[in-house]
Design a protein around this motif. Structure first.
Motif, PDB file in Angstrom:
ATOM      1  N   LYS A   1       0.878  -1.172   0.000  1.00  0.00           N
ATOM      2  CA  LYS A   1       0.000   0.000   0.000  1.00  0.00           C
ATOM      3  C   LYS A   1       0.915   1.222   0.000  1.00  0.00           C
ATOM      4  CE  LYS A   1      -3.973  -2.260   2.014  1.00  0.00           C
ATOM      5  NZ  LYS A   1      -4.703  -2.555   3.257  1.00  0.00           N
ATOM      6  N   LEU A   2       1.293   1.667   1.160  1.00  0.00           N
ATOM      7  CA  LEU A   2       2.256   2.769   1.241  1.00  0.00           C
ATOM      8  C   LEU A   2       3.344   2.342   2.206  1.00  0.00           C
ATOM      9  CD1 LEU A   2      -0.228   5.754   1.562  1.00  0.00           C
ATOM     10  CD2 LEU A   2       1.442   5.498  -0.260  1.00  0.00           C
TER      11      LEU A   2
ATOM     12  N   ASN B   1       6.904   3.519   3.837  1.00  0.00           N
ATOM     13  CA  ASN B   1       7.788   4.658   4.001  1.00  0.00           C
ATOM     14  C   ASN B   1       9.241   4.277   3.725  1.00  0.00           C
ATOM     15  OD1 ASN B   1       8.759   7.153   4.837  1.00  0.00           O
ATOM     16  ND2 ASN B   1       7.150   7.306   6.372  1.00  0.00           N
TER      17      ASN B   1
ATOM     18  N   SER C   1      13.490  13.229   4.919  1.00  0.00           N
ATOM     19  CA  SER C   1      12.068  13.096   4.585  1.00  0.00           C
ATOM     20  C   SER C   1      11.228  14.241   5.138  1.00  0.00           C
ATOM     21  CB  SER C   1      11.543  11.775   5.138  1.00  0.00           C
ATOM     22  OG  SER C   1      10.165  11.668   4.874  1.00  0.00           O
ATOM     23  N   GLY C   2      10.513  14.933   4.250  1.00  0.00           N
ATOM     24  CA  GLY C   2       9.598  15.999   4.652  1.00  0.00           C
ATOM     25  C   GLY C   2      10.287  17.262   5.125  1.00  0.00           C
TER      26      GLY C   2
ATOM     27  N   ILE D   1       8.656  14.218  -7.327  1.00  0.00           N
ATOM     28  CA  ILE D   1       7.850  13.228  -8.054  1.00  0.00           C
ATOM     29  C   ILE D   1       6.655  12.796  -7.212  1.00  0.00           C
ATOM     30  CG2 ILE D   1       7.875  10.905  -9.040  1.00  0.00           C
ATOM     31  CD1 ILE D   1      10.630  11.439 -10.072  1.00  0.00           C
ATOM     32  N   LYS D   2       6.877  12.423  -5.977  1.00  0.00           N
ATOM     33  CA  LYS D   2       5.787  12.049  -5.068  1.00  0.00           C
ATOM     34  C   LYS D   2       5.937  12.836  -3.769  1.00  0.00           C
ATOM     35  CE  LYS D   2       3.457   8.632  -7.075  1.00  0.00           C
ATOM     36  NZ  LYS D   2       1.990   8.607  -7.203  1.00  0.00           N
ATOM     37  N   GLN D   3       4.827  13.050  -3.103  1.00  0.00           N
ATOM     38  CA  GLN D   3       4.867  13.838  -1.874  1.00  0.00           C
ATOM     39  C   GLN D   3       4.961  12.975  -0.622  1.00  0.00           C
ATOM     40  OE1 GLN D   3       4.936  17.191  -1.828  1.00  0.00           O
ATOM     41  NE2 GLN D   3       4.894  17.231  -4.052  1.00  0.00           N
ATOM     42  N   THR D   4       4.670  11.700  -0.748  1.00  0.00           N
ATOM     43  CA  THR D   4       4.510  10.879   0.452  1.00  0.00           C
ATOM     44  C   THR D   4       5.816  10.346   1.017  1.00  0.00           C
ATOM     45  OG1 THR D   4       4.180   8.952  -0.960  1.00  0.00           O
ATOM     46  CG2 THR D   4       2.203  10.104  -0.207  1.00  0.00           C
ATOM     47  N   GLY D   5       6.869  10.250   0.216  1.00  0.00           N
ATOM     48  CA  GLY D   5       8.093   9.606   0.676  1.00  0.00           C
ATOM     49  C   GLY D   5       7.872   8.124   0.909  1.00  0.00           C
ATOM     50  N   ALA D   6       6.902   7.547   0.211  1.00  0.00           N
ATOM     51  CA  ALA D   6       6.556   6.145   0.433  1.00  0.00           C
ATOM     52  C   ALA D   6       6.451   5.395  -0.900  1.00  0.00           C
ATOM     53  CB  ALA D   6       5.238   6.043   1.188  1.00  0.00           C
TER      54      ALA D   6
ATOM     55  N   ASP E   1       4.718   2.949  -3.399  1.00  0.00           N
ATOM     56  CA  ASP E   1       3.384   2.412  -3.632  1.00  0.00           C
ATOM     57  C   ASP E   1       3.375   1.713  -4.986  1.00  0.00           C
ATOM     58  OD1 ASP E   1       2.972   4.300  -5.680  1.00  0.00           O
ATOM     59  OD2 ASP E   1       2.130   5.750  -4.302  1.00  0.00           O
TER      60      ASP E   1
END
Lengths: 363, 475
Positions: free
Chosen positions: A179-180, A182, A188-189, A273-278, A280
């Motif tokens: 799913k997601l 990290n 990160s962030g 590219i992605k905001q989540t740092g995860a 998927d």
């Protein structure tokens, strides 16, 4: 091709480029003066995006230069590499799938996190271990799926890599129940502000990683093994006659390519590219986003991979930033089309890519 | 209107007692011990005609005082089994979600069967995979609709808006009911959804409640609306626009249907330029994460919310956790696992713990229970009326009142849609500080980071909303 034909092509190409780039340049200058902070942020995002594309493109190039095969499984390798990083640093476990577990992952404690190291150092060491695992996957794939195809039509091998892409992605999704996940990077962030705009440290991390990757690849090509790889790329039969172990060269190219894919996969989970740092299920798609960069730069060129990545990444980010008011005309998903438009324009001018060798056949 | 819970409530109470005692012997003590139809009709009555010679329930084993002497039944029902269908996405994009919902139904009907089933018959779930593919859904439907014991009497799951919409004419023709796994406002329209058993509020009503809650809580004057194209995205966006108009909010960015795959920079750029006070989204969690994260990074300090499932608690396991805590309110249709201490919540938790102790619990099981409770109570109402033919079940549905026992607002489908559409939703504050990374539900072992802020909540707009048809109709 005659000299006059060649000159005419260059002349037409130059005119075409001027017609395309002069209006774009004027437009960008206007934007620079209307909001410098946004413009600077956009440049840095572009460099970060381009750096990530360049890292992935380098993986393509490394494998292509050795085997003459476009490896369509780079995306799945990127996702699996990023998954290894996630397991090692977020779960602090080493994932294995023993035969008795019916395909389920059985985690073993990552011993690096028991050494009492500072967290950033434990992350860094685990990252290196993850790259090692990714390289092992590359070696394994080369041994079971690619090496038996030496001497067979390149198109067949390319289709095999496409099959590998789908199989690996499905296997990774199923076994990790993805799913997601990290990747817990030390940056990160985190970041800092320029005006109202937040600049992530991941932008700079991607640029540094790209620079290190490029230097590593250049040094590699100057090593004995790298020279052997170039010899294989030029003429496999001649290289074999000289006693160069082609199988070993192929294996190293795939291992190194998979490790580069893992680095690219890590940055594909982070801004811009992605905001989540995860990680998927979409992480693997980054390779297809980077493919225009590979083609534009030239399939067998390290310099081309870098420049192609930067051009394509910049085009995507700048178009997303400055053409957002025209979605009714361009369509909502236009940023994804931009890299391909840039690639087509580039190929019209340079059919073998910006730095591609003209004898290279594209797949 | 007929209340159907008189047999259902004791059954649930027994289930809770049985679960508490950890025993299985409650099966023999069902308060609703049904009549056994010993000889089913050889030739079932056609669905559009009452059975001329219904099967007789000769000697009820333990006949309740008001049990009818005869029980009509036709397709999908034999003398010992009632077959209900699930045309569900078990291998497509929503497989992980739907599989848990289906498992929730399985657990529920295991409990029902253990306590004697319905009308003396075991309830059998017939599950086919539609792979979220309309042609496959239609092919499956042909198997379900068979006018024999091999057919089904009811659908307790029909995954997908376009999939369910593709079967509405056939459902009407076959007198079959279907519970859709979508919250499209069109299902309440008798012209479209006469045989569709929609549960909970619609996307449109959810948006009205969410926008009103945000506007009043955060004193907003402007709003941005961003959505996917299609029934889900645009039904939600239309609800948000209705709310904005009624509340006098200025729509500073209208991104209805604007979300496409891949890079979301254009939407982020427009949102940041518009600087709304609140943002309402109708999309998927991964796309939401891109737009939300990108906008916050560029300094947008709006309050956000969106239709379920725009948000997923799994996002608290990412770099966005702190921003979500600060700016997001989670909207959904039901109570979440452990969010209240209702009878229904105790039932879900105890039955899941008892029958699937190794399962990874999630709020999806609550949805499975809601669907199963709906089917069970309608079936019981039909059985009480002595008619579990497809037509009989359709009639029971039209006068049923479903008691969700605190899991969600109760539901009816009697009369005009304005009399029965559900107007309540649930809103949760997001709190990353209490989030436990391995938690899949909020319980004694951890938290998914959602804290009930309001619910069941019906704002004045949703309360006063007059339903005149779907909020969104695809062009």
């Amino acid at each position: 091709m005659s000299t006059s034909q060649s000159k005419r092509r260059i002349s037409n190409g130059a005119a075409f480029m001027i017609a395309v780039f002069v209006p774009i340049t004027i437009f960008l200058i206007v934007q620079l003066f209307s909001d410098p902070a946004v413009f600077l942020t956009t440049i840095l995002k572009s460099l970060a995006m381009g750096s990530t594309y360049a890292i992935i493109a380098l993986g393509f190039v490394l494998i292509f230069k050795a085997t003459e095969v476009v490896n369509f499984s780079q995306g799945a390798l990127a996702m699996i590499g990023a998954l290894f990083i996630s397991f090692l640093v977020a779960d602090e476990t080493i994932p294995i799938v023993p035969w008795w577990s019916e395909g389920n992952l059985v985690p073993i404690r990552n011993p690096i996190y028991d050494l009492g190291l500072p967290s950033w150092m434990a992350w860094g060491l685990s990252f290196i271990v993850a790259l090692f695992f990714a390289a092992l996957i590359g070696l394994f794939l080369e041994r079971v799926a690619i090496r038996p195809m030496i001497g067979q039509p390149l198109f067949s091998v390319a289709v095999i890599t496409l099959g590998l892409e789908i199989s690996l992605r499905v296997l990774a999704n199923d076994s990790a129940k993805l799913k997601l996940r990290n990747t817990n990077t030390p940056w990160s962030g985190k970041g800092f502000n320029i005006g109202d705009n937040f600049l992530y440290w991941s932008f700079f991390a991607a640029m540094i990683a790209a620079a290190i990757s490029v230097v590593a690849v250049f040094l590699f090509y100057r090593s004995k093994l790298g020279i052997a790889m170039r010899a294989v790329a030029r003429d496999q039969e001649a290289a074999m006659a000289q006693g160069i172990p082609i199988g070993r060269v192929f294996a190293i190219a795939w291992g190194a390519g998979a490790a580069l894919a893992a680095v690219g996969g890590l940055f594909a989970t982070e801004p811009p590219i992605k905001q989540t740092g995860a990680v998927d299920a979409e992480t693997s798609l980054v390779a297809f986003r980077a493919l225009p960069a590979v083609i534009l730069g030239g399939l067998d060129s390290v310099q081309g991979a870098i420049l192609g990545g930067l051009i394509v990444g910049s085009a995507e980010i700048f178009a997303g930033q400055y053409l957002s008011g025209y979605t009714s005309v361009l369509g909502a998903g236009y940023p994804l089309v931009i890299p391909y438009v840039v690639m087509i324009i580039g190929l019209i001018v340079k059919p073998y890519g910006l730095f591609g060798t003209e004898e290279i056949r594209r797949v | 209107m007929k209340k159907v819970t008189k047999g259902f409530a004791p059954l649930v109470a027994l289930a809770l007692v049985a679960a508490a005692c950890g025993g299985d012997d409650a099966a023999d003590e069902s308060a609703d011990a049904p009549a056994a139809a010993e000889e089913p009709a050889d030739e079932p009555a056609a669905a559009d005609e009452p059975a001329d010679e219904p099967a007789a329930a000769d000697e009820p084993a333990d006949e309740p005082a008001d049990e009818p002497a005869e029980l009509l039944f036709d397709y999908g029902v034999s003398d010992d089994t009632i077959r209900i269908g699930l045309n569900a996405d078990l291998s497509g994009p929503f497989a992980s979600l739907v599989s848990q919902i289906v498992e929730g139904q399985e657990v529920y009907f295991e409990m029902v069967n253990e306590m004697g089933g319905v009308a003396g018959r075991e309830v059998e779930l017939v599950i086919l995979d539609n792979a979220y593919d309309v042609p496959t859904h239609l092919a499956n439907y042909e198997e379900f609709r068979l006018e024999s014991e091999e057919g089904v009497v009811f659908f307790t799951q029909s995954t997908g808006s376009p999939h369910t919409a593709a079967t509405v004419d056939a459902l009407a023709e076959d007198n079959l009911l279907a519970i859709p796994l979508t919250w499209y406002s069109g299902w309440a329209d008798p012209d479209l959804g006469a045989n569709v058993v929609e549960i909970n509020a619609t996307y449109c009503v959810e948006s009205m409640n969410g926008v009103q809650y945000l506007a009043e809580t955060f004193d907003a004057e402007t709003i941005a609306i961003v959505s996917l194209a299609g029934e889900y995205g645009q039904d939600g966006a239309q609800g948000a626009k209705l709310a904005a108009e009624a509340l006098g909010l200025e729509i500073v960015y209208d991104g209805e249907g604007a979300i496409a795959g891949g890079d979301q920079t254009p939407i982020v750029t427009e949102l940041v330029a518009a600087q709304p006070d609140i943002v309402w989204m109708t999309t998927t969690p991964t796309t939401f994460a891109e737009i939300f994260g990108g906008s916050v990074a560029q300094g947008l300090q709006a309050q956000w919310s969106g239709n379920s499932p725009t948000y997923s608690y799994l996002l608290l396991n990412t770099a966005l956790a702190d921003a979500l805590s600060a700016y997001y309110t989670f909207s959904t249709y039901t109570a979440l696992w452990g969010a209240n201490d209702s009878e229904g919540m105790q039932l879900v938790i105890s039955e899941m713990q008892k029958r699937r102790p190794d399962a990874i619990f999630s709020d999806n099981y609550i949805r499975g229970f809601l669907e199963a409770m709906t089917a069970h109570q309608i079936l019981m109402a039909a059985a009480d009326a002595g008619d579990i033919t497809r037509a009989g079940i359709l009639e029971a549905f039209q006068s049923a009142e479903i008691d969700f026992m605190g899991l969600a607002p109760n539901q009816t489908w009697a009369g005009d849609p304005n009399d029965y559409i559900v107007r309540e939703t649930y809103l949760y504050d997001v709190d990353a500080s209490i989030f436990t990374p391995d938690a899949t539900v909020s319980d004694a072992d951890g938290s998914t980071g959602s804290v009930l802020a309001a619910g069941p909540y019906a704002g004045s707009l949703a309360e006063g909303f007059t339903y005149e048809g779907p909020c969104f109709v695809a062009g």
